[in-house]
Motif scaffolding. Structure first.
Motif: not given
Length: 276
Positions: A101, A124, A126, A128-129
């Motif tokens: 985040y 927001t 991510n 892909q993390a």
């Protein structure tokens, strides 16, 4: 963390229980729709006070109240949605993982329509993390169903017993799919009772669990079929699973609850997921 093998399942009120509920409540579980989720890991337990207190000590924040019930391995309560995502990021960093985040506290989220939320941080993700995050609503229900099976409760049973879950089993709340029994009126340790077939404890009862999604009562009519992540905006975030203060109706895996993301109360907690 328990490995959850993804697949396709029927999401929603597969037993038709909502037909006996008021429309404002029951319609949010309809229609039953096919959803596919990818593989993921989910924590076997809700986050405990011991774990969250460590986070508070490390970051210099105030510890949440335990309502006088005890800390240790009881589920952390009185935490809001924002605190849950902050914990996910902190634990990711502690373990050398990439936080999911991005959190901006300087601006107000234009997608947050709540009239009660005075924070409205912009969060927001991510995806892909490789760090920890809150489950999506679909991931949560799939795991509670032991991999998408047709079952009513998150412990693998279709009838809820007070000896197998922590909920309000008082006579006045008895349902055809529950038995009358003890109302404990507080949380129990996170490893109480028998886990479901995936090794997940207390997916029905004990504490409501924060999910990532914004809540929309009509979302199932427009939900994507693959890895749905909820609406783009809303006023409330989704909670799942019921609690010590909830009846068997709310403890069904199809039941959808919601709350303003800044709200904390003594029956809200969370568990985490991470990608494979």
């Amino acid at each position: 963390m328990k490995f959850i093998k993804g697949n396709t399942f029927n999401m929603g009120d597969v037993f038709g229980d909502s037909s006996s509920l008021p429309d404002w409540y029951g319609n949010r579980e309809k229609p039953v729709h096919r959803v596919t989720v990818a593989d993921f890991y989910m924590s076997a337990y809700c986050l405990t006070f011991e774990e969250y207190d460590t986070f508070c000590d490390a970051t210099g924040r105030q510890k949440p109240d335990d309502a006088g019930w005890g800390r240790g391995n009881r589920p952390v309560i009185n935490v809001n949605w924002y605190e849950a995502v902050e914990y996910c990021n902190w634990l990711s960093q502690e373990q050398g993982l990439t936080p999911v985040y991005a959190i901006d506290k300087t601006l107000k989220d234009p997608n947050n329509n709540s009239v009660y939320d005075d924070l409205k941080w912009i969060v927001t993700p991510n995806l892909q993390a490789n760090g920890y995050r809150l489950p999506t609503e679909a991931e949560w229900e799939y795991a509670a169903r032991q991999g998408g099976n047709k079952q009513r409760f998150g412990n693998g049973q279709n009838t809820l017993l007070h000896t197998e879950a922590n909920f309000d089993a008082s006579a006045e709340y008895k349902q055809p799919y529950s038995e009358e029994g003890e109302y404990r009126g507080k949380t129990l340790p996170v490893n109480s009772f028998t886990p479901n077939a995936l090794g997940l404890y207390n997916m029905s009862g004990n504490v409501w669990e924060w999910c990532w999604n914004w809540f929309d009562s009509g979302y199932y009519n427009a939900s994507p079929a693959v890895n749905p992540k909820g609406p783009a905006s809303g006023a409330d975030r989704v909670l799942r699973g019921g609690s010590w203060d909830a009846s068997a109706i709310d403890c069904r895996v199809a039941s959808r609850h919601y709350s303003a993301p800044n709200r904390s109360i003594n029956y809200y907690g969370f568990r985490m997921v991470k990608p494979c």
